[in-house]
Design a protein around this motif. Sequence first.
Motif, short mmCIF file in Angstrom:
data_model
loop_
_atom_site.label_atom_id
_atom_site.label_comp_id
_atom_site.label_asym_id
_atom_site.label_seq_id
_atom_site.Cartn_x
_atom_site.Cartn_y
_atom_site.Cartn_z
N THR A 429 41.56 -13.40 -16.38
CA THR A 429 40.25 -12.74 -16.45
C THR A 429 40.42 -11.26 -16.15
N GLN A 430 39.48 -10.48 -16.65
CA GLN A 430 39.46 -9.04 -16.38
C GLN A 430 38.02 -8.58 -16.35
N THR A 431 37.78 -7.53 -15.62
CA THR A 431 36.44 -6.96 -15.51
C THR A 431 36.36 -5.72 -16.40
N VAL A 432 35.35 -5.70 -17.28
CA VAL A 432 35.22 -4.62 -18.26
C VAL A 432 33.85 -3.98 -18.11
N LYS A 433 33.81 -2.64 -18.10
CA LYS A 433 32.53 -1.94 -18.01
C LYS A 433 31.71 -2.18 -19.27
N ASP A 434 30.40 -2.20 -19.07
CA ASP A 434 29.49 -2.48 -20.18
C ASP A 434 29.70 -1.47 -21.31
N GLY A 435 29.88 -1.99 -22.53
CA GLY A 435 30.04 -1.16 -23.71
C GLY A 435 31.46 -0.75 -24.00
N GLU A 436 32.40 -1.04 -23.08
CA GLU A 436 33.78 -0.67 -23.32
C GLU A 436 34.56 -1.84 -23.90
N ALA A 437 35.79 -1.55 -24.35
CA ALA A 437 36.63 -2.59 -24.96
C ALA A 437 37.45 -3.29 -23.88
#
Length: 597
Positions: A429-437
């Motif tokens: 799993t990874q955490t991704v900022k909203d709107g980023e890839a």
Amino acid sequence: MKNIRTAVIAGLIAIAAIVAAIIIIVSGNAKKGLYITSVSGDVSVSNSDNGTSEAVSAEQKLSQGDIITVSEGGSATLTYRTSKNKDTNYLVVLPGSQVFVTDKFKGKEDAELYLNRGTVISSNSEDLGAVVNIRTANSGVGTACAVSTVSYVIGEESNYTEVSSLGGNVYIQLYDDQGDAVNNSEPLGPARKARIISGKNGPYFAYLNENSSPSDYDAHQLRELFTISSYVKLSFTSEELKAAYDAIPKEDKSENEPEDLDTVTTPSISEAATIQTADTITTDELSSETDETVTTIITSESSDTTTEATTTTTAETTTTTASEEETETEEPDDYDDNDPDNDFDADIYTVYVVIDGVTTEQEVFAGGNAVQPADPIIDGKKFIGWDGSFNNITSDTTITALFEDADTGSSAEEGSHTVTVIIGSNTTTQTVKDGEAANIPATITLEGYTFKGWDKDFSKVTSDMTVTAILEPMSCNVTFIVDGVKYFTTVSYGGTAAAPVTPGSNSQGQSFAGWDKSLSNITGDTTITAIYETPSKKTYTVTFIVDGVSYTQTVEEGSAAVAPSAPGTNSEGKTFLGWDQDYSNISSDTTIVAVYG
């Protein structure tokens, strides 16, 4: 005399009208096919069948086997003419490109061009019965009801196909090196782009349905799209295309490109579609009694204009106009010029997709299908479906994702999302900022599997999501050789091969002793050979006892033992008389004792 002259002229007018109708009918049938309708710069056509090569002129009809090569400073426009197609449905072959005519363009069904290198722009604003689809080394692109660009790039590390849609849905089918289809076709929505890479184990999507912008296109592409935007509503406005063109530095534009698009004049539809279809017919002499000349001129423009037959004499002018319905080749029964569905300006509708309060927009041609997003994953909610259909869009439509409360236990940071990546049995799993890839590689290598791409787009993450690698188990070819005979089978990578036969003895009478390598954990193409041996004879232990001393030897079954030397007398002074049993044919473990007396 005047009455006779009038009768002669009237007769000739009637004959001219008949000839005009015949010419137009014949001409109309001859127009069907694939044509080069305009050229700029150095463009040539060669034929793979007869090896000929020639310079290109406008209105040149193309044949199966033709190869169109466009120089770096040139371009060519191809039009597929059928009884239904409009001349504004066309294809532009851009500088530095080469296409092969691989199909017969009969004017009745879809046909295909092979893009060997470079870029083409397809303007098919309406699907009017027959379109030009584009094929590359690793992909097939369906262009009906869409405006799209297709490029095939030969790179240093890998070759790839780039596809973009500027209006309508484009469908992409992957093909392997043998020309076999890989998986199902994938839709590409408006203002979206895709890249297909030719990998060692077959083609795969580096990305699919990634957002595109006018800045993705070079100067020549923007100029052509700017022209198309005067006929068709694209995903980008004419102003947006012009702004992107003007933003390109002058040194990055070719010599043939204007500095800006203010000087570019887009032709009207009627100007773009005008075609001469018949020559002038002249009758120099009416009779011996008159020097008057009758000239009949038959011209035909686009299907939106009428056809005139004009007769002129030096004494008077007579004009005869034949309606299009009377002179043109009859259209198929299923085509109606008055049908609004056949108008050039196809209706375009906006589809609003609402997911947890976030709205995205798609533009879809009337009757087309919108691109359905992947099932959304929202923290604390369970997705249960959509409240409308993405198919057969006939009006502006809002489709909303439906959720019910659920305790997901998500721990993603505020303004970010959790992306779960599944590769085989491994999950991260990874955490991704909203709107980023998401940080996921374009391709992966996993032992025993062929990577076919990712199951969804992760270039713009707007919710919790799971991205799974599409893996196809590799197979290994196993060849068994049994007594000189070959048997073939296929085994999944890491699996166990099953012997096709149970070996006994071979043609030489030898017995099967096993295989020359293991049948389990097959990880590559393998040849396994049966081993045969001549069995050795059974042996026995023979013990000779002489005056209390033992002598041991091993003897094959059926053979004779070899007796040790025996003393003439033993320790008691008795004389050796012989052995207590025969040892010439040993068939078991045996003890033989020296006899004294």
